[in-house]
Design a protein around this motif. Structure first.
Motif, short mmCIF file in Angstrom:
data_model
loop_
_atom_site.label_atom_id
_atom_site.label_comp_id
_atom_site.label_asym_id
_atom_site.label_seq_id
_atom_site.Cartn_x
_atom_site.Cartn_y
_atom_site.Cartn_z
N PHE A 190 0.81 -1.22 0.00
CA PHE A 190 0.00 0.00 0.00
C PHE A 190 0.84 1.27 0.00
O PHE A 190 0.38 2.31 -0.47
N TYR A 191 2.08 1.21 0.56
CA TYR A 191 2.88 2.41 0.73
C TYR A 191 4.12 2.37 -0.15
O TYR A 191 4.65 1.31 -0.46
N THR A 192 4.61 3.56 -0.51
CA THR A 192 5.86 3.67 -1.24
C THR A 192 7.04 3.56 -0.27
O THR A 192 6.86 3.58 0.95
N SER A 261 -5.51 -3.75 -5.06
CA SER A 261 -6.39 -4.05 -6.19
C SER A 261 -7.69 -4.72 -5.76
O SER A 261 -8.64 -4.77 -6.54
N LYS A 262 -7.73 -5.23 -4.51
CA LYS A 262 -8.94 -5.89 -4.02
C LYS A 262 -9.47 -5.26 -2.75
O LYS A 262 -10.23 -5.87 -2.02
N ASP A 267 -12.65 3.04 -3.94
CA ASP A 267 -13.42 3.01 -5.17
C ASP A 267 -12.49 2.57 -6.30
O ASP A 267 -11.30 2.37 -6.10
N GLU A 268 -13.04 2.44 -7.51
CA GLU A 268 -12.25 1.90 -8.62
C GLU A 268 -11.01 2.76 -8.92
O GLU A 268 -9.93 2.24 -9.15
N GLU A 269 -11.19 4.07 -8.92
CA GLU A 269 -10.05 4.94 -9.22
C GLU A 269 -8.99 4.84 -8.13
O GLU A 269 -7.79 4.84 -8.42
N GLN A 270 -9.41 4.72 -6.87
CA GLN A 270 -8.46 4.61 -5.78
C GLN A 270 -7.67 3.30 -5.86
O GLN A 270 -6.48 3.26 -5.54
N ARG A 271 -8.33 2.23 -6.30
CA ARG A 271 -7.61 0.97 -6.49
C ARG A 271 -6.53 1.12 -7.54
O ARG A 271 -5.39 0.69 -7.35
N ARG A 272 -6.90 1.72 -8.67
CA ARG A 272 -5.92 1.91 -9.74
C ARG A 272 -4.80 2.84 -9.30
O ARG A 272 -3.63 2.60 -9.59
N LEU A 273 -5.15 3.90 -8.59
CA LEU A 273 -4.14 4.85 -8.12
C LEU A 273 -3.18 4.19 -7.13
O LEU A 273 -1.96 4.41 -7.18
N SER A 274 -3.71 3.36 -6.23
CA SER A 274 -2.86 2.71 -5.24
C SER A 274 -1.87 1.76 -5.90
O SER A 274 -0.68 1.73 -5.55
N VAL A 275 -2.34 0.97 -6.87
CA VAL A 275 -1.45 0.08 -7.60
C VAL A 275 -0.43 0.89 -8.41
O VAL A 275 0.76 0.56 -8.46
N TRP A 276 -0.90 1.97 -9.03
CA TRP A 276 -0.03 2.83 -9.84
C TRP A 276 1.09 3.43 -9.00
O TRP A 276 2.25 3.47 -9.44
N ALA A 286 5.16 -3.81 -11.86
CA ALA A 286 3.98 -4.08 -11.04
C ALA A 286 4.30 -5.07 -9.93
O ALA A 286 5.12 -5.97 -10.08
N ASP A 287 3.59 -4.90 -8.78
CA ASP A 287 3.89 -5.68 -7.59
C ASP A 287 3.21 -7.04 -7.57
O ASP A 287 3.66 -7.94 -6.89
#
Length: 519
Positions: A190-192, A261-262, A267-276, A286-287
């Motif tokens: 979740f974190y950088t 991602s799960k 929300d959907e954008e937050q999932r994509r942003l977190s993975v990004w 990708a992790d």
């Protein structure tokens, strides 16, 4: 073009869309609308500063909002679990000074053997747990582990012989083994790298806070529940703390996410942003890309940096072994049992405050080596003062106990943060490495409980323990400095390989192109 470029009409936007699709598909290249199949296959993940057409400033704002959400929804759960983990692990130290040794007829080494048994179980399960964590959602595995160690800890309140206590402590170790590497795996998802050090420190604050409140809780339970229901106060301590842990273990399954991602509360954008965010932090790799366990194990054992981190963690664990004897150490000040349990709290609270401050400084300056070495040098001074000051110097010896606690609690969390940033990808390698470092480091407890032994007197046993702690504190200091300058040399080698356009091999295999170690 629509706001934020979400219709992807320009060539640049098509390229950006290709990168996004690459991330969403866990790094697997496929044909994109941005170009031919061949071009798509050749395209490699790249580091970007803008997310899905947002400006850099908008991306940063959304990233900060996302981190705050993670801080309030994920981190508190892990802190609570870690607090319970240490509470159930260390309550035997409070039980020891409250009549357990006498009731179970412990001889001079039986208490040390009970500590050893727990870590034998802990280490034995550590490596298998790491490989399971690489394939099973960590939240599911962790909730089951928490429930199990809570039930086993409860059972410690009903045993009647020292053999039963030693056997149950072994099972507590087996059940606790998945927790810490699993929690670190969740945090690193979740974190950088820049964010994770202070978060691990905050989570690990559950250790010092647990020891702080553990003494206060023990004082209340042991004095208030003595004789109730036919049980001694120390027996109630195991029963009540274990019951709370088992209940929390069931509840946490429904609220703790495994991977961004799960994550259900994104929300959907937050999932994509977190993975990004974590993907870009690892230079675009990708992790959650699948890698075989055989490949992950091979990457771990050929990376000598992990060996250095293992030794550092072992030395830190040895320097922290005082936690199982802290009530005994404090009791040398001459106070009764209840006062002794209360006096154990302030040094741990001081260690908590210092560990968070040091972690924040480490995160801000993006530095690890000196932030580990300096607190451990201070801890060495504290251990020496506890040994050399006469017993009449009660205030001086008590202040030295504050210094004694400071070092290892500051160093421990930063050392694990160093592991996660030194082993960024793939996930299966990081999971195996965290379990290996944690497991073999805890193998130090196979011998560290016996620091506090002497055939002559308890005073000599305390002196032996203090000398051992001082030696290992210095070893941590030296190891941290060695690792720091070694990683700096590795960064120079990576610079040279990039300039010469050569692949990363040997101990550098698996490191994303352009990645640099934090030293």
């Amino acid at each position: 073009m629509a706001a934020h470029g979400l219709d992807y009409k320009t060539t640049a936007e098509l390229d950006r869309k290709a990168s996004i699709e690459l991330i969403e598909n866990n790094g697997d290249l496929k044909q994109f609308d941005a170009g031919s199949t061949a071009d798509a296959r050749e395209r490699q993940p790249t580091v970007e500063t803008c997310f899905e057409g947002y400006t850099e400033e908008e991306t940063q704002q959304r990233g900060k909002k996302l981190v705050r959400l993670i801080d309030f929804r994920v981190l508190p759960i892990l802190i609570l679990l870690f607090l319970l983990n240490i509470l159930d692990r260390n309550n035997i130290a409070n039980a020891k000074v409250s009549g357990m040794s006498k009731d179970l007829k412990f001889n001079n080494l039986d208490y040390n053997n009970a500590i050893l048994a727990m870590f034998v179980g802990y280490v034995a399960m550590q490596i298998p747990a790491g490989f399971i964590l690489a394939k099973v959602p960590p939240a599911f595995f962790l909730s089951g582990a928490v429930f199990c160690w809570g039930i086993i800890s409860m059972c410690c309140g009903f045993i009647k012989t020292k053999e039963q206590m030693i056997a149950l402590r072994f099972l507590v170790g087996v059940a606790e083994a998945p927790f810490f590497p699993g929690a670190l795996l969740i945090l690193s998802s979740f974190y950088t790298r820049k964010e994770i050090a202070v978060r691990i420190a905050i989570m690990y604050s559950g250790n010092s806070l647990s020891n702080c409140f553990g003494g206060l809780i023990a004082a209340g339970v042991i004095s208030g529940m003595e004789g109730k229901g036919g049980l001694r106060g120390w027996e109630w301590l195991f029963v009540l703390e274990g019951a709370v842990t088992a209940f929390v273990g069931i509840a946490v399954y429904w609220v703790l996410p495994s991977y961004p991602s799960k994550c259900k509360f994104f929300d959907e954008e937050q999932r994509r942003l977190s993975v990004w965010r974590t993907t870009q932090d690892a230079m675009g790799e990708a992790d959650e890309r699948e890698t075989s366990l055989k490949k992950g194990a091979k990457l771990v054992f050929k990376d000598w940096k992990i060996l250095m981190l293992i030794f550092q963690q072992m030395f830190i664990s040895c320097s922290q072994s005082f936690s199982y004897f802290m009530p005994t150490i404090v009791k040398t000040l001459g106070y009764n049992t209840n006062q002794t349990l209360l006096l154990t709290a302030p040094p741990y609270m001081f260690a908590f405050i210092c560990s968070v401050a040091v972690a924040y400084s480490s995160s801000r300056f993006n530095e690890r080596g000196y932030h580990i070495a300096v607190p451990m040098a201070i801890a060495c001074v504290g251990n020496i003062l506890v040994i050399v000051l006469p017993k009449s110097q009660v205030a001086g010896r008590y202040i030295a106990m504050f210094l004694l606690c400071l070092g290892s609690y500051c160093a421990f969390n930063l050392s694990f943060a160093w592991v996660t940033s030194t082993i960024p990808r793939p996930k299966v390698k990081r999971a195996a490495a965290l379990s290996l470092v944690n497991g073999l480091a805890n193998a130090s407890h196979f011998f560290s409980p016996y620091f506090w032994t002497s055939s002559s007197s308890q005073a000599q046993a305390d002196r032996n323990g203090g000398i051992a702690l001082a030696v290992f504190s210095i070893l941590v200091t030296c190891t941290a400095i060695t690792i720091k300058y070694t990683l700096q040399a590795q960064n120079r080698k990576l610079d040279r390989l990039d300039e010469e356009d050569k692949p990363y091999t040997g101990s550098l295999e698996g490191i994303p192109k352009g990645y640099r170690f934090i030293s």
